[in-house]
Scaffold this motif. Sequence first.
Motif, short mmCIF file in Angstrom:
data_model
loop_
_atom_site.label_atom_id
_atom_site.label_comp_id
_atom_site.label_asym_id
_atom_site.label_seq_id
_atom_site.Cartn_x
_atom_site.Cartn_y
_atom_site.Cartn_z
N CYS A 129 0.82 -1.22 0.00
CA CYS A 129 0.00 0.00 0.00
C CYS A 129 0.85 1.27 0.00
N PHE A 130 2.13 1.15 0.31
CA PHE A 130 2.97 2.33 0.52
C PHE A 130 2.92 3.30 -0.65
N GLU A 131 3.09 2.79 -1.87
CA GLU A 131 3.17 3.69 -3.03
C GLU A 131 1.81 4.30 -3.39
N TYR A 132 0.74 3.82 -2.76
CA TYR A 132 -0.59 4.34 -3.06
C TYR A 132 -1.04 5.41 -2.06
N VAL A 133 -0.25 5.63 -1.02
CA VAL A 133 -0.62 6.61 -0.01
C VAL A 133 -0.72 8.01 -0.61
N ASP A 134 0.24 8.37 -1.44
CA ASP A 134 0.24 9.71 -2.05
C ASP A 134 -0.90 9.88 -3.06
#
Length: 263
Positions: free
Chosen positions: A173-178
Amino acid sequence: MKVSDLVQELKVLYPKLRPSTFTCWDKSIKPIAHLPVESINKAAVERYRIQSLQELSESTVVTRMGYCKAIWTKALRWEKIEGKNVWEYGDDGLEKKERDPEYRPWEFWEEFHEHPWFRFLWYSGARIGEIAGLDPKNIVMNTKIPYFNFVHQPNRMLKNDASVRKVPIHPSCFEYVDRFVMTKAKANHGHKWSWAMGDRLGLPPGEAAHSLRHAFHTQCRDNETEEYMLDILTGHAKKSVTARYGRTGMHLLKKEIYKFANH
């Protein structure tokens, strides 16, 4: 006094009830909102029931009649109305069926893999309203174990106090936070998106985002996650006194979330 006026007076008397409850009140009284309160008798309840069953599922009718019953209970308590609760047995013989959606694997949802809401739902087991209405400041990344901070917010209350929790964020999910954008809806956060997704994939009404929550439960059990850990992660009330004592460390919750495959 019209039924709609009665409900407005009760909203003032119960300011701490969740906005979602008020929304459900308004939906439930919609067919009778314009009627005088004194005209709502058993015959009116019968008409409400028959008309509603022609347009809505049996489960929805049971739920809405339950809200009407609750409204009348409060109104009687405050002596806003007189007599008995005419909704007392309005749903007699009807059945509210619990949703038990079929498990659908990751591949089934391919069309939505790149949507942040989908990612967050798949890897957290959260309710759609918890994700869609999540204030970005409650996506905490600047810490050793990044986490979703599910708390009551001004724009939406959680289902209950047991739903207040911290859930570690899976690396997928990290890259989708922004890319995450909180819904601007004032109520029923994410429900339109969920219904649109379900319609696109040919799912039964109301099963899309809820299916993802069920899928999370299924995968946790496949991963041999203890039931009390699953309750903590998904915001269910703990089922035993022992489970309610003490705290569960984030490192242990992280261990369970990280059992999920990377996609």
